[in-house]
Scaffold this motif. Sequence first.
Motif, PDB file in Angstrom:
ATOM      1  N   GLY A  43      59.537 -72.347  43.950  1.00 38.14           N
ATOM      2  CA  GLY A  43      60.650 -72.476  43.026  1.00 38.14           C
ATOM      3  C   GLY A  43      62.010 -72.128  43.603  1.00 38.14           C
ATOM      4  N   ALA A  44      62.071 -71.874  44.880  1.00 36.25           N
ATOM      5  CA  ALA A  44      63.337 -71.477  45.501  1.00 36.25           C
ATOM      6  C   ALA A  44      63.759 -72.495  46.557  1.00 36.25           C
ATOM      7  N   GLN A  45      65.011 -72.383  46.973  1.00 39.85           N
ATOM      8  CA  GLN A  45      65.494 -73.244  48.045  1.00 39.85           C
ATOM      9  C   GLN A  45      65.043 -72.694  49.391  1.00 39.85           C
ATOM     10  N   ARG A  46      64.991 -73.577  50.354  1.00 39.91           N
ATOM     11  CA  ARG A  46      64.652 -73.147  51.703  1.00 39.91           C
ATOM     12  C   ARG A  46      65.771 -72.261  52.240  1.00 39.91           C
ATOM     13  N   GLU A  47      65.378 -71.207  52.951  1.00 39.07           N
ATOM     14  CA  GLU A  47      66.373 -70.285  53.490  1.00 39.07           C
ATOM     15  C   GLU A  47      66.087 -69.986  54.960  1.00 39.07           C
ATOM     16  N   PHE A  48      67.141 -69.711  55.675  1.00 42.06           N
ATOM     17  CA  PHE A  48      67.048 -69.351  57.082  1.00 42.06           C
ATOM     18  C   PHE A  48      66.419 -67.967  57.214  1.00 42.06           C
ATOM     19  N   VAL A  49      65.566 -67.813  58.221  1.00 38.31           N
ATOM     20  CA  VAL A  49      64.918 -66.524  58.478  1.00 38.31           C
ATOM     21  C   VAL A  49      65.405 -65.931  59.795  1.00 38.31           C
ATOM     22  N   ALA A  50      65.225 -66.684  60.872  1.00 36.31           N
ATOM     23  CA  ALA A  50      65.590 -66.183  62.193  1.00 36.31           C
ATOM     24  C   ALA A  50      65.628 -67.363  63.151  1.00 36.31           C
ATOM     25  N   GLY A  51      66.354 -67.181  64.258  1.00 36.57           N
ATOM     26  CA  GLY A  51      66.397 -68.288  65.195  1.00 36.57           C
ATOM     27  C   GLY A  51      67.069 -67.977  66.506  1.00 36.57           C
ATOM     28  N   PHE A  52      66.819 -68.855  67.465  1.00 35.21           N
ATOM     29  CA  PHE A  52      67.526 -68.870  68.739  1.00 35.21           C
ATOM     30  C   PHE A  52      68.625 -69.913  68.595  1.00 35.21           C
ATOM     31  N   ILE A  53      69.840 -69.475  68.759  1.00 39.96           N
ATOM     32  CA  ILE A  53      70.985 -70.367  68.631  1.00 39.96           C
ATOM     33  C   ILE A  53      71.739 -70.332  69.946  1.00 39.96           C
ATOM     34  N   THR A  54      71.835 -71.457  70.617  1.00 43.22           N
ATOM     35  CA  THR A  54      72.518 -71.579  71.910  1.00 43.22           C
ATOM     36  C   THR A  54      71.998 -70.574  72.928  1.00 43.22           C
ATOM     37  N   GLY A  55      70.901 -70.953  73.561  1.00 39.68           N
ATOM     38  CA  GLY A  55      70.352 -70.122  74.606  1.00 39.68           C
ATOM     39  C   GLY A  55      69.441 -69.039  74.065  1.00 39.68           C
ATOM     40  N   ASP A  56      69.611 -67.831  74.576  1.00 37.92           N
ATOM     41  CA  ASP A  56      68.728 -66.735  74.211  1.00 37.92           C
ATOM     42  C   ASP A  56      69.260 -65.868  73.075  1.00 37.92           C
TER      43      ASP A  56
END
Length: 120
Positions: A43-56
């Motif tokens: 029932g909720a929208q997708r949400e960001f949890v964690a990630g690698f953004i530009t390299g390490d």
Amino acid sequence: QVQLEESGGGLVQAGGSLRLSCVASGSSISSFYAMTWYRQAPGAQREFVAGFITGDSTTYAESVKGRFTISRDNAKSTMYLQMSNLKPEDTAVYSCNANYYTYPGPVEVWGQGTLVTVSS
């Protein structure tokens, strides 16, 4: 063609831990300029949890900082999400996402997701 496959989800009690894996096929994950974990609760929208953004460089949602750790093994073309001190509100389908450049432009790929259920 790049494909992503998640695994490691399941049922765990509050306070427990799980490790999710996202295996990429068709390309090495070192070629991705971004690779992230998202989740979508019922029932909720997708949400960001964690990630690698530009390299390490890594980034985390405030709700998981200090409890979740993202890592990757380029040789195994796999990204991981170590989740500790899980809470019922962490219950969701967790999906991995990858972004890479190709001709004629950037491509975004999603996995099918793996369900994490945290019981109270």
